[in-house]
Design a protein around this motif. Structure first.
Motif, short mmCIF file in Angstrom:
data_model
loop_
_atom_site.label_atom_id
_atom_site.label_comp_id
_atom_site.label_asym_id
_atom_site.label_seq_id
_atom_site.Cartn_x
_atom_site.Cartn_y
_atom_site.Cartn_z
N LEU A 192 3.49 -18.85 -33.88
CA LEU A 192 3.33 -20.25 -34.27
C LEU A 192 1.92 -20.74 -33.96
O LEU A 192 1.32 -20.33 -32.95
CB LEU A 192 4.34 -21.13 -33.54
N PRO A 193 1.37 -21.61 -34.81
CA PRO A 193 0.07 -22.23 -34.48
C PRO A 193 0.18 -23.06 -33.21
O PRO A 193 1.26 -23.45 -32.77
CB PRO A 193 -0.23 -23.09 -35.71
N ALA A 194 -0.97 -23.36 -32.63
CA ALA A 194 -0.98 -24.07 -31.34
C ALA A 194 -0.27 -25.41 -31.39
O ALA A 194 0.51 -25.72 -30.47
CB ALA A 194 -2.44 -24.24 -30.89
N PRO A 195 -0.45 -26.26 -32.42
CA PRO A 195 0.26 -27.54 -32.41
C PRO A 195 1.77 -27.41 -32.56
O PRO A 195 2.50 -28.37 -32.26
CB PRO A 195 -0.34 -28.28 -33.62
N LEU A 196 2.28 -26.27 -33.01
CA LEU A 196 3.72 -26.09 -33.21
C LEU A 196 4.32 -25.12 -32.20
O LEU A 196 5.42 -24.61 -32.40
CB LEU A 196 4.00 -25.58 -34.63
#
Length: 548
Positions: free
Chosen positions: A230-234
């Motif tokens: 997952l990307p950092a914001p998610l």
């Protein structure tokens, strides 16, 4: 008759350099679909932002600017997601750049055609290769105005090309224009919006050899488990360690599944792409990887068992099998397809037709299929064919590039070689020399069937023209050359016939044939019997005395 252009040599089409397989992600939960949608929307926004920056840079792009863009994306995603995003951006920019060049070449061709026709008198006739003047004064003035319009477009296109400016629509220009014609497309605004957002999502990652299962971003294990970094914001949505989310669905590839499993187990690079089909409401995953190019088979070895010539048309493939001497054997085959409807339907029709063709070739024992090296990039313009709108639509609908790519990749698995030939004059000469001789009471040969024979003969190196028919018996001797095709390497193929014993005139009885070898006894040019006056020999004195 105009001068014929020089024909290009036939060549063996190299095999595919990559593999792509697709399967459906079944039994996804609502939580899985929500996570995939959030990841796709977040990364899609980053891809749009990065593409905007790359297009603004134009030709000033460098390794430093690339590294700066990648660092900016890493902060809001991850280093591997940033690498996939920047690579996709460069590919899309390069594709738009090539499209701009093709547009410039098309404009230049149209301007040349209009300028030539405007220079001719109104109503002037043209030839087969050169168009004539326009039909009326009204059309001449309309084309003069269009010439100024095209020149303006060409000037702007050249300026964009020199400055490195490209125009890209993420999600597709056709879908963007559909927003203004929702009633014609039978879509509501909500349906269009959902399709538009799904097309702009970005969930794809490049593989890396040596990493676990060949991909650290989108990972698929040999037993079918799929997980996403997952990307950092998610990262708060992760259900596994190290910020990963494991999907409920299990992956099973029906086509080349064992090859994919072996590659994943060996930790070799595999790229993945996950996308949503909005109309069906289904999620799909596509796996792709590079393969070493297989060595091309020599032309002589490929043609050792004959060849199948294939002529591609708007609604079918016309094929005919030829033996090693270039003679058509058996009956022609036609494989029909329907290229209307969606892109998925057209692609399925092409694959089904090519599967039938390859099965027939394998049944016949033929190891080579000859196709035309078609390219309608400069042949489907409005200025090239003028009023022939239906013909422009016909050649625009032919999937020449897709058919050749599909045929090459599918034939590589069956051991069949694809040979590309020059398409010049195949339909015209095939109909001229082969359509009538191959038509009988029980078989009607079409122009496309004859073109398939011409294509196959050109791949074999034979001339398309058949052997000429011998003259009639009352114009020359009865025993003339036969029209049966002989091998071009056969000794004496074009040599004189051996001399036959006997006289060559019809007034001499057959029993006088034994004296035909004595040329001096006949009045022929260069022989001793010529120019001798005939007279009766006088009797000897002994015979005269006996007679008295």
């Amino acid at each position: 008759m105009g001068r014929l252009r020089e024909l290009a040599a036939s060549f063996v089409v190299p095999g595919p350099a990559g593999v792509a397989i697709r399967t459906r992600l079944k039994q996804l939960t609502s939580a899985d679909e929500k996570v995939l949608a959030l990841v796709g929307a977040h990364l899609g926004a980053l891809a749009s932002r990065d593409l905007k920056v790359r297009c603004a840079q134009g030709l000033e792009h460098s390794a430093e600017t690339w590294a700066a863009r990648k660092r900016a994306l890493t902060a809001v995603s991850s280093s591997r997601w940033a690498g996939s995003l920047t690579k996709a951006t460069h590919d899309q920019w390069a594709l738009a750049r090539r499209g701009r060049l093709a547009h410039i070449q098309s404009l230049e061709a149209g301007i040349r055609t209009i300028a030539h026709r405007l220079s001719l008198p109104v109503g002037a006739k043209g030839s087969k290769n050169t168009p004539g003047g326009y039909r009326s004064t009204r059309e001449w003035h309309a084309k003069a105005r269009r010439l100024h319009v095209l020149e303006g477009r060409l000037e702007r296109a050249r300026a964009d090309w020199e400055a490195g400016v490209v125009r890209v629509v993420r999600g597709g220009k056709r879908l963007a224009r559909t927003r203004h014609h929702l009633s014609a497309a039978q879509l509501t605004e909500a349906q269009w919006r959902r399709r538009w957002e799904a097309e702009r999502w970005f969930v794809q990652a490049d593989g890396e050899s040596g990493k676990r299962y060949g991909n650290e971003t989108i990972r698929a294990s040999p037993d079918g488990e799929v997980s996403i970094k997952l990307p950092a914001p998610l990262a708060h949505l992760a259900n596994a360690p190290h910020g990963r989310y494991i999907l409920t669905a299990m992956v099973r590839f029906a086509h080349r599944g064992q090859e994919w499993a072996d590659r994943v187990a060996a930790n070799r690079a595999v790229a993945y792409r996950i996308h949503l089909d909005v109309e069906r409401g289904r999620w799909y995953v596509t796996a792709s990887w590079q393969i070493p190019a297989s060595p091309t088979m020599p032309m002589a070895a490929a043609l050792a068992h004959g060849v199948i010539g294939v002529d591609m048309n708007a609604d079918h493939l016309a094929a005919w099998r030829l033996d090693t001497h270039g003679n058509p054997t058996g009956s022609p085959r036609r494989f029909f397809y329907d290229l209307t409807g969606t892109a998925e339907h057209r692609d399925a029709q092409v694959r089904h037709t090519l599967t039938q063709l390859l099965h027939w070739a394998r049944t016949c024992g033929v190891k080579a299929i000859a196709v035309e090296d078609l390219d309608f990039a400069a042949e489907k313009t409005r200025e090239k064919h003028g009023r022939k709108r239906r013909f422009r639509q016909l050649i625009s609908g032919m999937p020449t590039g897709r058919l050749r790519a599909r045929l090459t990749s599918m034939a590589d698995q069956t051991g069949i070689t694809i040979i590309a030939v020059d398409p010049a004059y195949t339909s015209r000469w095939g109909a001229q020399h082969w359509q009538k001789p191959l038509t009988g009471t029980t078989r009607k040969t079409t122009r496309h069937d004859a073109a398939a024979v011409a294509i196959g003969r050109r791949a074999q190196g034979h001339p398309i023209r058949r052997r000429t028919t011998p003259p009639r018996a009352h114009q020359s001797d009865v025993h003339g050359h036969r029209t049966v095709q002989a091998d071009r390497h056969a000794p004496g193929r074009e040599g004189p016939r051996p001399p036959l014993p006997g006289p060559r005139t019809r007034c001499v009885p057959p029993d006088r044939g034994a004296n035909a070898g004595n040329q001096n006894a006949q009045h022929r040019s260069g022989r001793s019997a010529e120019h001798e006056s005939w007279q009766q020999d006088s009797l000897s004195l002994s015979l005269q005395e006996r007679s008295t």
